[in-house]
Design a protein around this motif. Structure first.
Motif, PDB file in Angstrom:
ATOM      1  N   UNK A 116       0.106  10.851   1.548  1.00  0.00           N
ATOM      2  CA  UNK A 116       1.176   9.831   1.918  1.00  0.00           C
ATOM      3  C   UNK A 116       2.725  10.335   1.672  1.00  0.00           C
ATOM      4  N   UNK A 117       2.845  11.177   0.550  1.00  0.00           N
ATOM      5  CA  UNK A 117       4.247  11.737   0.261  1.00  0.00           C
ATOM      6  C   UNK A 117       4.333  13.011   1.337  1.00  0.00           C
ATOM      7  N   UNK A 118       3.314  13.766   1.751  1.00  0.00           N
ATOM      8  CA  UNK A 118       3.714  14.784   2.594  1.00  0.00           C
ATOM      9  C   UNK A 118       3.869  14.303   4.225  1.00  0.00           C
ATOM     10  N   UNK A 119       3.094  13.180   4.436  1.00  0.00           N
ATOM     11  CA  UNK A 119       3.294  12.476   5.478  1.00  0.00           C
ATOM     12  C   UNK A 119       4.654  11.887   5.757  1.00  0.00           C
ATOM     13  N   UNK A 120       5.095  11.265   4.520  1.00  0.00           N
ATOM     14  CA  UNK A 120       6.532  10.933   4.806  1.00  0.00           C
ATOM     15  C   UNK A 120       7.510  12.175   4.867  1.00  0.00           C
ATOM     16  N   UNK A 121       7.466  13.159   4.322  1.00  0.00           N
ATOM     17  CA  UNK A 121       8.094  14.566   4.817  1.00  0.00           C
ATOM     18  C   UNK A 121       7.927  14.912   6.154  1.00  0.00           C
ATOM     19  N   UNK A 122       6.848  15.020   6.583  1.00  0.00           N
ATOM     20  CA  UNK A 122       6.638  15.005   8.073  1.00  0.00           C
ATOM     21  C   UNK A 122       7.382  14.130   9.097  1.00  0.00           C
ATOM     22  N   UNK A 123       7.329  12.941   8.589  1.00  0.00           N
ATOM     23  CA  UNK A 123       8.195  11.844   9.172  1.00  0.00           C
ATOM     24  C   UNK A 123       9.859  12.295   9.271  1.00  0.00           C
TER      25      UNK A 123
END
Length: 192
Positions: A116-123
């Motif tokens: 979830x944290x890395x997904x947020x960075x992708x967004x």
């Protein structure tokens, strides 16, 4: 602080992630750790030294793929042509999926905090690329980072619907999609 892996351990990890991605692509979530280890040419114990559970291995594959997209996006953030940079990023995302469609692994990690944290960075990375392209007039003013994020898989998904399609058919649909993001001839979009 995490210590860097020894060269042989780093090599084993790369082999393991690639083998696991191939195995999951072929067999889905039912792929066994023993088959993954055999494909990687390492012992099953080595798998468990790197990843305590199969779920940890799946998370590592997802993280590896998303980190790769983030790195590509960050590299393109300062490109002189923001429109070309956004198109290149979308191409990288489509090429990654074309190589091996593992989107189902993301759903398997829905509750993983690191994913979830890395997904947020992708967004955030997509938002930055879209913001620059929008600010330079390369894409329409009403297109958001969320719009682009949701459209990133569309070229591959559309091409998959054509039986016997050439492997690069997704490029046609990416071109159509990107033309739709351009401001020329655009009509106002319905509510976000």
């Amino acid at each position: 602080m995490t210590r860097p892996l020894r060269a042989d351990a780093a090599r084993n990890r790369r082999l393991l992630l690639a083998a696991a991605a191939d195995e999951f692509a072929e067999r889905g979530l039912d792929a066994s750790v023993a088959d993954i280890a055999r494909r990687a040419g390492i012992g099953k114990g080595t798998v468990f030294r790197h990843f305590a559970t199969k779920e940890d291995l799946i998370a590592a594959i997802v993280l590896d793929r998303v980190e790769g997209l983030i790195a590509a996006g960050r590299r393109l953030t300062d490109a002189p042509d923001p429109g070309a940079a956004l198109l290149e990023f979308m191409t990288v995302a489509a090429e990654q999926r074309q190589q091996r469609d593992l989107t189902f692994l993301h759903a398997a990690n829905a509750g993983n905090a690191e994913v979830a944290r890395v997904h947020g960075r992708l967004v955030e990375t997509v938002d930055a690329l879209v913001g620059r392209a929008r600010g330079h007039g390369a894409i329409r003013a009403d297109v958001t980072g969320t719009d682009v994020f949701l459209l990133m898989c569309a070229p591959n998904h559309v091409a998959e619907q054509v039986p016997g399609a050439p492997p690069d058919l997704w490029r046609r649909y990416l071109a159509i999609l990107f033309d739709g993001l351009r401001p020329e001839g655009a009509h106002p979009l319905p509510a976000a």
